[in-house]
Design a protein around this motif. Sequence first.
Motif: not given
Length: 205
Positions: A40-41, A145, A178, A192, A197-198, A201
């Motif tokens: 996600p990052n 995560t 996720l 996470s 969710s992304l 975010r």
Amino acid sequence: MAAVETAYFQGLYAGCDDPWGLSTRWYEARKRALLLASLPNERWGRVFEPGCANGVLTLDLAGRADHVLASDLSQRALDAARLRLDAAGMRNVVLRRAVLPEEWPVAPEERFDLIVLSELGYYFDARSWACLATRVMDCLAPGGTIVACHWLHDFAERRLDTHAVHGAIARLAGLFPLVDHAEQDFLLQVWSRDSRSLARREGLA
């Protein structure tokens, strides 16, 4: 991990630095790309990768992290990983030899933003894997995560079903799912401490 499994891995690396073809097979390259795309990052602070093998995935993680801790029970695998990382000019990775879960390589105060469990869990029995899962959770940072990716087919050294491997992570308190990606060959899942969710975010939803 029992002495027989340790001897198995030492034997694998005795004749080859890449016994699974991690750096040569398209299957492995594609799976690795899917894993990295599922995170996600874009950028991470501290990453932990137990069971890093010869460092093929470690190199990709190092390119997206400030610091990576990677461990393996095979010194030859770690030597190959060091050569790979040095050739790429990556100086942000610490490699530690450790037999898990007995020789847990993480200091009590260490916390990680991302923990990567790739092709690792099925070598453990249920009790040892549950112990390792608890330790993973203990060193996961707030908002951190966990990603798990494991082969689904049977093989001689398998001690735990892949769904049981992932289930032990999914049952940990305080984690939110996720990503859930299943193929005929492998299962890839991401959890996470941050439930968003992304898109949420990034303010898109």
